[in-house]
Design a protein around this motif. Structure first.
Motif, PDB file in Angstrom:
ATOM      1  N   ARG A 109     -17.088 -31.434 -65.976  1.00 18.82           N
ATOM      2  CA  ARG A 109     -18.351 -31.563 -65.239  1.00 18.82           C
ATOM      3  C   ARG A 109     -18.464 -32.922 -64.537  1.00 18.82           C
ATOM      4  O   ARG A 109     -19.071 -33.031 -63.475  1.00 18.82           O
ATOM      5  CB  ARG A 109     -19.536 -31.331 -66.189  1.00 18.82           C
ATOM      6  CG  ARG A 109     -19.631 -29.867 -66.656  1.00 18.82           C
ATOM      7  CD  ARG A 109     -20.719 -29.666 -67.701  1.00 18.82           C
ATOM      8  NE  ARG A 109     -22.005 -30.182 -67.256  1.00 18.82           N
ATOM      9  CZ  ARG A 109     -22.858 -29.527 -66.485  1.00 18.82           C
ATOM     10  NH1 ARG A 109     -22.573 -28.311 -66.088  1.00 18.82           N
ATOM     11  NH2 ARG A 109     -23.990 -30.080 -66.117  1.00 18.82           N
ATOM     12  N   THR A 110     -17.853 -33.932 -65.135  1.00 19.54           N
ATOM     13  CA  THR A 110     -17.880 -35.255 -64.505  1.00 19.54           C
ATOM     14  C   THR A 110     -16.989 -35.268 -63.266  1.00 19.54           C
ATOM     15  O   THR A 110     -17.372 -35.787 -62.207  1.00 19.54           O
ATOM     16  CB  THR A 110     -17.425 -36.340 -65.511  1.00 19.54           C
ATOM     17  OG1 THR A 110     -18.267 -36.269 -66.664  1.00 19.54           O
ATOM     18  CG2 THR A 110     -17.518 -37.733 -64.901  1.00 19.54           C
TER      19      THR A 110
ATOM     20  N   LEU B  63     -21.028 -33.052 -61.661  1.00 20.12           N
ATOM     21  CA  LEU B  63     -22.174 -32.398 -62.298  1.00 20.12           C
ATOM     22  C   LEU B  63     -22.818 -33.274 -63.370  1.00 20.12           C
ATOM     23  O   LEU B  63     -23.905 -32.982 -63.843  1.00 20.12           O
ATOM     24  CB  LEU B  63     -21.745 -31.060 -62.910  1.00 20.12           C
ATOM     25  CG  LEU B  63     -21.423 -29.975 -61.880  1.00 20.12           C
ATOM     26  CD1 LEU B  63     -20.570 -28.870 -62.504  1.00 20.12           C
ATOM     27  CD2 LEU B  63     -22.703 -29.384 -61.308  1.00 20.12           C
ATOM     28  N   VAL B  64     -22.101 -34.340 -63.788  1.00 18.81           N
ATOM     29  CA  VAL B  64     -22.707 -35.308 -64.704  1.00 18.81           C
ATOM     30  C   VAL B  64     -23.074 -36.529 -63.861  1.00 18.81           C
ATOM     31  O   VAL B  64     -22.218 -37.118 -63.210  1.00 18.81           O
ATOM     32  CB  VAL B  64     -21.728 -35.705 -65.839  1.00 18.81           C
ATOM     33  CG1 VAL B  64     -22.310 -36.812 -66.700  1.00 18.81           C
ATOM     34  CG2 VAL B  64     -21.404 -34.484 -66.702  1.00 18.81           C
TER      35      VAL B  64
ATOM     36  N   GLY C 147     -19.489 -38.348 -55.679  1.00 22.56           N
ATOM     37  CA  GLY C 147     -19.628 -37.106 -54.916  1.00 22.56           C
ATOM     38  C   GLY C 147     -20.549 -36.089 -55.554  1.00 22.56           C
ATOM     39  O   GLY C 147     -20.899 -36.172 -56.724  1.00 22.56           O
ATOM     40  N   LYS C 148     -20.936 -35.123 -54.742  1.00 25.88           N
ATOM     41  CA  LYS C 148     -21.794 -34.028 -55.190  1.00 25.88           C
ATOM     42  C   LYS C 148     -20.923 -32.800 -55.470  1.00 25.88           C
ATOM     43  O   LYS C 148     -19.835 -32.673 -54.914  1.00 25.88           O
ATOM     44  CB  LYS C 148     -22.786 -33.673 -54.084  1.00 25.88           C
ATOM     45  CG  LYS C 148     -23.686 -34.827 -53.655  1.00 25.88           C
ATOM     46  CD  LYS C 148     -25.015 -34.724 -54.367  1.00 25.88           C
ATOM     47  CE  LYS C 148     -26.033 -35.738 -53.899  1.00 25.88           C
ATOM     48  NZ  LYS C 148     -25.544 -37.106 -53.882  1.00 25.88           N
ATOM     49  N   PRO C 149     -21.415 -31.896 -56.309  1.00 30.13           N
ATOM     50  CA  PRO C 149     -20.605 -30.715 -56.663  1.00 30.13           C
ATOM     51  C   PRO C 149     -20.091 -29.930 -55.449  1.00 30.13           C
ATOM     52  O   PRO C 149     -18.964 -29.465 -55.451  1.00 30.13           O
ATOM     53  CB  PRO C 149     -21.578 -29.880 -57.493  1.00 30.13           C
ATOM     54  CG  PRO C 149     -22.487 -30.888 -58.117  1.00 30.13           C
ATOM     55  CD  PRO C 149     -22.648 -31.981 -57.103  1.00 30.13           C
ATOM     56  N   TYR C 150     -20.901 -29.800 -54.396  1.00 26.33           N
ATOM     57  CA  TYR C 150     -20.434 -29.004 -53.253  1.00 26.33           C
ATOM     58  C   TYR C 150     -19.254 -29.682 -52.550  1.00 26.33           C
ATOM     59  O   TYR C 150     -18.417 -29.028 -51.934  1.00 26.33           O
ATOM     60  CB  TYR C 150     -21.578 -28.732 -52.261  1.00 26.33           C
ATOM     61  CG  TYR C 150     -21.970 -29.912 -51.403  1.00 26.33           C
ATOM     62  CD1 TYR C 150     -21.312 -30.140 -50.187  1.00 26.33           C
ATOM     63  CD2 TYR C 150     -22.982 -30.781 -51.782  1.00 26.33           C
ATOM     64  CE1 TYR C 150     -21.660 -31.221 -49.395  1.00 26.33           C
ATOM     65  CE2 TYR C 150     -23.325 -31.861 -51.005  1.00 26.33           C
ATOM     66  CZ  TYR C 150     -22.665 -32.079 -49.818  1.00 26.33           C
ATOM     67  OH  TYR C 150     -22.986 -33.150 -49.035  1.00 26.33           O
TER      68      TYR C 150
ATOM     69  N   THR D   7     -11.618 -27.380 -54.990  1.00 29.80           N
ATOM     70  CA  THR D   7     -11.646 -27.206 -56.442  1.00 29.80           C
ATOM     71  C   THR D   7     -12.716 -26.198 -56.848  1.00 29.80           C
ATOM     72  O   THR D   7     -13.902 -26.427 -56.624  1.00 29.80           O
ATOM     73  CB  THR D   7     -11.925 -28.553 -57.143  1.00 29.80           C
ATOM     74  OG1 THR D   7     -10.973 -29.511 -56.663  1.00 29.80           O
ATOM     75  CG2 THR D   7     -11.777 -28.428 -58.650  1.00 29.80           C
ATOM     76  N   ALA D   8     -12.277 -25.082 -57.420  1.00 25.79           N
ATOM     77  CA  ALA D   8     -13.215 -24.037 -57.855  1.00 25.79           C
ATOM     78  C   ALA D   8     -13.429 -24.137 -59.359  1.00 25.79           C
ATOM     79  O   ALA D   8     -12.548 -24.573 -60.093  1.00 25.79           O
ATOM     80  CB  ALA D   8     -12.674 -22.662 -57.502  1.00 25.79           C
TER      81      ALA D   8
END
Ligand code: ATP
Ligand code: MG
Length: 257
Positions: free
Chosen positions: A69-70, A74-75, A92-95, A102-103
């Motif tokens: 998640r990091t 996401l963290v 960075g942001k998740p998107y 990266t999926a």
């Protein structure tokens, strides 16, 4: 055009042109992460090269999910350097991680329960970082014949195994360069677990890189090129799966098996 008009920053250019850098899908250095005041990751280094499968191992609560998640942004409370395909995503942001190929197939899935199987797949469809469109709805359905029989069912109407297949199918529909699977076989019946490992083998054979977290370390060892073991938020053992297979004591020490 002069260099002044080039929007790419010098460090980004340097990262891309470094020998070998372009083949690293994920290059994370000295990563720390916190949940509130709990310091969970303590300076973790993690690399994923194009085409390789890394098995991420460690007992319960050692930080596997937190590391994933990091890496994906996401963290929020994190430090260290996280580069994906030459782009610095440390903040960075998740998107952005998704856009860098990266999926993510999260623990506990991540499908839309009120949408049909087909809608879930179509919503994720897009070309990959190099414009590749190898994974189509048809290819996902060929890979998971069970989903083909459930196309018009809602996500919520699927069995746990089918939901997991749909979650993997959704990740594949983004035509990623790397796929991260966190406990994809958790709580599933043995036949479904076998089906998921079969598909992971097929995915690996296509050259798609993967990070696999799974409680069955023997299956991980048999299906990974490299292993990385976390203990209390630190990377304590790394090596090729083939070599570590001959060091059961080392593995046992960290996994308690
Ligand atoms: N949202 C959160 N808030 C606070 N602490 C958390 C949170 N999520 C995880 N933790 C803690 O962080 C540590 C690492 O947890 P993490 O979920 O990353 O471990 P894991 O290796 O994935 O474990 P498991 O095998 O059980 O999935 C644990 O001590 C856990 O209790
Ligand atoms: Mg976890």
């Amino acid at each position: 055009m002069s260099a002044v008009h080039n929007p790419e920053s010098a460090p980004a250019r340097a990262a891309r042109t470094q020998p070998g850098a372009s083949s690293l899908l994920i290059d994370a250095t000295d990563v720390h992460a916190w949940y509130g005041s709990s310091h969970i990751l303590h300076g973790v280094n993690f690399r994923l090269a194009a085409g390789e499968t890394v098995g991420l191992l460690g007992r319960n609560g050692m930080g596997k999910t937190t590391l994933i998640r990091t890496l994906l942004g996401l963290v929020k409370q994190r430090s260290g350097r996280i580069v994906m395909q030459g782009r610095d995503l440390s903040q960075g942001k998740p998107y952005q991680a998704a856009r860098q190929g990266t999926a993510y197939v999260p623990e506990g899935r991540g499908i839309f329960p009120t949408l049909s199987v087909r809608e879930n797949l179509i919503m994720s469809a897009r070309a990959g970082t190099r414009g590749q469109r190898e994974w189509t709805e048809q290819k996902v359905l060929d890979t998971f014949p069970r989903l083909a029989e459930r196309l018009d069912n809602l996500g919520s109407q699927l069995s746990g195994g089918e939901q997991q297949m749909l979650s993997i199918g959704r990740a594949l529909m983004t035509n990623p360069d790397a796929i991260i699977l966190d406990e994809a076989t958790e709580g599933l019946a043995p036949l479904i677990v076998a089906e998921i490992w079969r598909v992971l083998g097929e995915i690996r054979a296509t050259g798609l890189a993967a990070v696999v977290v799974d409680r069955n370390y023997r299956m991980v060892m048999a299906n990974a090129d490299r292993l990385a073991i976390l203990e209390k938020g630190r990377m304590v053992l790394e090596g090729s799966a083939a070599e570590l297979q001959h060091q059961p004591d080392e593995i046992g020490r960290y996994l308690g098996v």
